[in-house]
Design a protein around this motif. Sequence first.
Motif, PDB file in Angstrom:
ATOM      1  N   PRO A 252       1.230  -1.241   0.137  1.00 28.69           N
ATOM      2  CA  PRO A 252       0.033  -0.100  -0.052  1.00 28.69           C
ATOM      3  C   PRO A 252       0.516   1.279  -0.161  1.00 28.69           C
ATOM      4  O   PRO A 252       2.090   1.211   0.591  1.00 28.69           O
ATOM      5  CB  PRO A 252      -0.757  -0.027   1.305  1.00 28.69           C
ATOM      6  N   VAL A 253       0.257   2.095  -0.345  1.00 30.76           N
ATOM      7  CA  VAL A 253       1.817   3.377  -1.311  1.00 30.76           C
ATOM      8  C   VAL A 253       0.270   4.399  -1.764  1.00 30.76           C
ATOM      9  O   VAL A 253      -0.557   4.070  -1.619  1.00 30.76           O
ATOM     10  CB  VAL A 253       2.184   3.343  -2.078  1.00 30.76           C
ATOM     11  N   TYR A 254       1.342   5.394  -0.847  1.00 31.25           N
ATOM     12  CA  TYR A 254      -0.016   6.968  -1.354  1.00 31.25           C
ATOM     13  C   TYR A 254       0.567   7.580  -3.147  1.00 31.25           C
ATOM     14  O   TYR A 254       1.529   6.883  -3.667  1.00 31.25           O
ATOM     15  CB  TYR A 254       0.766   8.406  -0.601  1.00 31.25           C
ATOM     16  N   GLU A 255      -0.755   7.798  -3.359  1.00 30.05           N
ATOM     17  CA  GLU A 255      -0.622   7.835  -4.715  1.00 30.05           C
ATOM     18  C   GLU A 255       0.390   8.595  -5.093  1.00 30.05           C
ATOM     19  O   GLU A 255       0.644  10.030  -3.917  1.00 30.05           O
ATOM     20  CB  GLU A 255      -2.006   8.170  -5.481  1.00 30.05           C
ATOM     21  N   ALA A 256       1.092   8.962  -6.808  1.00 30.38           N
ATOM     22  CA  ALA A 256       2.007   9.928  -6.502  1.00 30.38           C
ATOM     23  C   ALA A 256       1.288  11.458  -6.654  1.00 30.38           C
ATOM     24  O   ALA A 256      -0.151  11.780  -7.807  1.00 30.38           O
ATOM     25  CB  ALA A 256       2.495   9.505  -8.001  1.00 30.38           C
ATOM     26  N   PRO A 257       1.462  12.515  -5.926  1.00 26.51           N
ATOM     27  CA  PRO A 257       1.300  13.689  -5.824  1.00 26.51           C
ATOM     28  C   PRO A 257       1.579  13.498  -7.776  1.00 26.51           C
ATOM     29  O   PRO A 257       1.392  13.918  -8.316  1.00 26.51           O
ATOM     30  CB  PRO A 257       1.366  14.606  -4.840  1.00 26.51           C
ATOM     31  N   GLU A 258       0.029  15.209  -7.729  1.00 32.40           N
ATOM     32  CA  GLU A 258      -0.282  15.745  -9.096  1.00 32.40           C
ATOM     33  C   GLU A 258       0.527  17.229  -8.432  1.00 32.40           C
ATOM     34  O   GLU A 258       0.166  17.904  -7.917  1.00 32.40           O
ATOM     35  CB  GLU A 258      -2.209  15.890  -9.460  1.00 32.40           C
ATOM     36  N   VAL A 259       1.345  17.863 -10.376  1.00 33.08           N
ATOM     37  CA  VAL A 259       1.237  18.852 -10.053  1.00 33.08           C
ATOM     38  C   VAL A 259       1.388  19.542 -11.004  1.00 33.08           C
ATOM     39  O   VAL A 259       1.646  18.600 -12.257  1.00 33.08           O
ATOM     40  CB  VAL A 259       3.026  18.618 -10.070  1.00 33.08           C
ATOM     41  N   ALA A 260       0.700  20.146 -11.164  1.00 32.41           N
ATOM     42  CA  ALA A 260       0.131  21.425 -12.166  1.00 32.41           C
ATOM     43  C   ALA A 260       1.519  22.171 -12.960  1.00 32.41           C
ATOM     44  O   ALA A 260       1.535  22.985 -12.006  1.00 32.41           O
ATOM     45  CB  ALA A 260      -1.577  21.728 -12.566  1.00 32.41           C
ATOM     46  N   VAL A 261       2.457  22.263 -14.063  1.00 32.15           N
ATOM     47  CA  VAL A 261       3.161  23.342 -14.095  1.00 32.15           C
ATOM     48  C   VAL A 261       2.602  24.308 -15.251  1.00 32.15           C
ATOM     49  O   VAL A 261       1.983  23.789 -16.100  1.00 32.15           O
ATOM     50  CB  VAL A 261       3.924  22.056 -14.706  1.00 32.15           C
ATOM     51  N   ILE A 262       2.652  24.729 -15.103  1.00 31.19           N
ATOM     52  CA  ILE A 262       1.752  26.779 -16.135  1.00 31.19           C
ATOM     53  C   ILE A 262       3.044  26.712 -15.942  1.00 31.19           C
ATOM     54  O   ILE A 262       3.094  27.819 -15.405  1.00 31.19           O
ATOM     55  CB  ILE A 262       0.639  27.313 -15.057  1.00 31.19           C
ATOM     56  N   PRO A 263       3.281  27.461 -17.397  1.00 31.06           N
ATOM     57  CA  PRO A 263       4.144  28.132 -17.671  1.00 31.06           C
ATOM     58  C   PRO A 263       4.065  29.367 -18.808  1.00 31.06           C
ATOM     59  O   PRO A 263       2.625  29.415 -19.211  1.00 31.06           O
ATOM     60  CB  PRO A 263       5.196  27.643 -19.149  1.00 31.06           C
ATOM     61  N   THR A 264       4.185  30.917 -18.313  1.00 28.93           N
ATOM     62  CA  THR A 264       3.256  31.794 -18.299  1.00 28.93           C
ATOM     63  C   THR A 264       4.885  32.898 -19.515  1.00 28.93           C
ATOM     64  O   THR A 264       5.871  33.081 -19.051  1.00 28.93           O
ATOM     65  CB  THR A 264       3.034  32.686 -17.141  1.00 28.93           C
ATOM     66  N   GLY A 265       3.543  34.150 -19.904  1.00 28.44           N
ATOM     67  CA  GLY A 265       4.891  35.090 -20.629  1.00 28.44           C
ATOM     68  C   GLY A 265       4.562  34.985 -21.932  1.00 28.44           C
ATOM     69  O   GLY A 265       4.597  33.697 -23.102  1.00 28.44           O
ATOM     70  N   GLU A 266       4.251  36.382 -22.240  1.00 34.64           N
ATOM     71  CA  GLU A 266       3.351  36.073 -23.716  1.00 34.64           C
ATOM     72  C   GLU A 266       4.950  36.466 -24.418  1.00 34.64           C
ATOM     73  O   GLU A 266       4.178  36.278 -26.003  1.00 34.64           O
ATOM     74  CB  GLU A 266       3.087  37.318 -24.367  1.00 34.64           C
ATOM     75  N   GLU A 267       5.833  36.337 -24.456  1.00 33.71           N
ATOM     76  CA  GLU A 267       7.027  35.900 -25.493  1.00 33.71           C
ATOM     77  C   GLU A 267       7.550  34.855 -25.438  1.00 33.71           C
ATOM     78  O   GLU A 267       8.088  34.245 -26.796  1.00 33.71           O
ATOM     79  CB  GLU A 267       8.495  36.822 -25.309  1.00 33.71           C
ATOM     80  N   LEU A 268       6.770  33.937 -25.026  1.00 32.38           N
ATOM     81  CA  LEU A 268       7.066  32.174 -24.818  1.00 32.38           C
ATOM     82  C   LEU A 268       6.531  31.355 -26.166  1.00 32.38           C
ATOM     83  O   LEU A 268       5.430  31.385 -26.184  1.00 32.38           O
ATOM     84  CB  LEU A 268       7.183  31.683 -23.256  1.00 32.38           C
ATOM     85  N   VAL A 269       7.333  30.919 -26.424  1.00 25.97           N
ATOM     86  CA  VAL A 269       6.403  29.616 -28.199  1.00 25.97           C
ATOM     87  C   VAL A 269       7.918  27.839 -27.690  1.00 25.97           C
ATOM     88  O   VAL A 269       8.321  28.257 -26.842  1.00 25.97           O
ATOM     89  CB  VAL A 269       7.421  30.541 -29.121  1.00 25.97           C
ATOM     90  N   GLN A 270       7.153  27.245 -28.245  1.00 24.68           N
ATOM     91  CA  GLN A 270       7.549  26.154 -27.768  1.00 24.68           C
ATOM     92  C   GLN A 270       9.060  25.808 -29.242  1.00 24.68           C
ATOM     93  O   GLN A 270       9.640  24.710 -28.550  1.00 24.68           O
ATOM     94  CB  GLN A 270       6.308  24.844 -28.273  1.00 24.68           C
ATOM     95  N   SER A 271       8.771  26.475 -30.653  1.00 19.08           N
ATOM     96  CA  SER A 271       9.859  25.962 -31.269  1.00 19.08           C
ATOM     97  C   SER A 271       9.890  27.310 -32.440  1.00 19.08           C
ATOM     98  O   SER A 271       8.805  28.333 -32.239  1.00 19.08           O
ATOM     99  CB  SER A 271       9.971  25.002 -31.650  1.00 19.08           C
ATOM    100  N   ASP A 272      10.833  27.416 -33.108  1.00 19.62           N
ATOM    101  CA  ASP A 272      10.991  28.467 -33.971  1.00 19.62           C
ATOM    102  C   ASP A 272      10.661  29.829 -33.658  1.00 19.62           C
ATOM    103  O   ASP A 272       9.643  30.923 -33.943  1.00 19.62           O
ATOM    104  CB  ASP A 272      10.154  27.693 -35.911  1.00 19.62           C
ATOM    105  N   PRO A 273      11.542  30.164 -32.451  1.00 17.91           N
ATOM    106  CA  PRO A 273      10.969  32.004 -32.228  1.00 17.91           C
ATOM    107  C   PRO A 273      11.485  32.407 -33.164  1.00 17.91           C
ATOM    108  O   PRO A 273      12.437  32.509 -33.861  1.00 17.91           O
ATOM    109  CB  PRO A 273      12.440  31.738 -31.138  1.00 17.91           C
ATOM    110  N   GLY A 274      10.826  34.175 -33.324  1.00 21.63           N
ATOM    111  CA  GLY A 274      11.272  34.562 -34.189  1.00 21.63           C
ATOM    112  C   GLY A 274      11.233  35.905 -33.601  1.00 21.63           C
ATOM    113  O   GLY A 274      11.293  35.494 -32.056  1.00 21.63           O
ATOM    114  N   PRO A 275      11.795  37.369 -34.157  1.00 23.04           N
ATOM    115  CA  PRO A 275      12.718  38.157 -33.140  1.00 23.04           C
ATOM    116  C   PRO A 275      11.608  39.126 -31.630  1.00 23.04           C
ATOM    117  O   PRO A 275      10.667  38.693 -32.362  1.00 23.04           O
ATOM    118  CB  PRO A 275      11.951  39.476 -34.205  1.00 23.04           C
ATOM    119  N   GLY A 276      11.852  38.660 -30.673  1.00 23.23           N
ATOM    120  CA  GLY A 276      10.991  38.660 -29.607  1.00 23.23           C
ATOM    121  C   GLY A 276      11.077  37.984 -28.450  1.00 23.23           C
ATOM    122  O   GLY A 276       9.988  38.202 -27.776  1.00 23.23           O
TER     123      GLY A 276
END
Length: 416
Positions: A186-210
């Motif tokens: 018997p074990v504790y369930e793995a805790p759930e962690v929500a990760v929210i990146p913020t910032g209007e300048e952020l992209v996942q790939s192919d960044p343009g100017p700024g």
Amino acid sequence: MSHDRHETGFKDRTRVADARETLLGAATPHGRVETVPLADADRHVVAEPVEAPAPVPGYDRAAMDGYAVRARDTFGASGRSPEVLRRTGGAGSEAPGGDDAAVGPGEAARVHTGSALPEGADAVVMIEEVEEVGGDVETFDAVAEGENVGPAGEDVAEGQRLYEPGHRLRPSDLGLLKSVGLTEVPVYEAPEVAVIPTGEELVQSDPGPGEVIETNGLTVARMAERWGAETRYRDVVTDDEDALRAAVERDLDADVVVTTGGSSVGERDLIPEVLDAVGEVLVHGVALKPGHPVCLGVADGTPVVCLPGYPVACIVNAVQFLRPVVAAVAGTEAPPHPTRRATLDRKIASEPGTRTFARVRLSEDGDATTAAPTRASGSGVLSSVALADGWVVVPEGREGIDAGEAVDVQIWEATE
């Protein structure tokens, strides 16, 4: 957060230990328990006391190669005057539970280390102390009852308490649990962690100017998983108060919410205001470097960790605050970091009253270990931590550490 806060910045910064204690005071174990197979239990946290249902070993066993005997039959044996015993038993006497594994008065049975002690025997004469003569065995050593015998339960006794709630299971633990006959735990369930990146300048790939490629959320999510959590790695949320509030409120059913970016006091740093609106800001501004603009709070009973946007500052604060709170909601404590003792090859500067985390690389020269502070030390230089071996912690009460001084290097990324 008031407009004055934006203008004046951080006048007072909370000490690291006090900030961590405040955050942990808002965290409670989630209490969800599941039973998992041993093969899947590594790194899970034990939820209930675990006791051994059976002893290990489950039988008396020979601790030496030799002959199993009744101790009383060897009394008086010596190098000059051996006791002569009849050899009994066959291959079965060397295997646990063999049908013909029995020793009667005046008899001896061949055993190997780990063999089950034959019925009737209570000691073992080592092979060096006997001589086989036809069908007899001459023993030159008088042994006492229990000599050279590993009793049943010598390793683990039946009913022995093995683990208490809060213990994080390791591979060796799984082997022990299997040895006593358990197949699940018997074990504790793995805790759930929500990760929210913020910032209007952020992209996942192919960044343009700024634009900048989003890395903090990915890094923090994978770190949290190493620390035993399951994560929700969310899409980037722009710097809009309504959008940020909706994102945080959406994930308040998680055990911990962590945001990256927007935690300082600039006009675009909206996360502290959002947290204050949906919950309570407990700490904003911590006396550590890099990364003092961390914000810690709670909303609807869920701890919220708002990490700075600079990558190194984000990582430092994640280790200092997210790691212990993930452990707390899982029902345990974060273990201490492993350390390496090394000699500092250059001075580390620090600000009195601020805990400084100086990234270093280690090098070996024979038995000597040297720690070299990374040349690129800015909190936005991700390579300075990704290519480091660990960091040296300069406590609040010191103004730097001189070259040549022995230091402890925390190998933080090696820990779970």
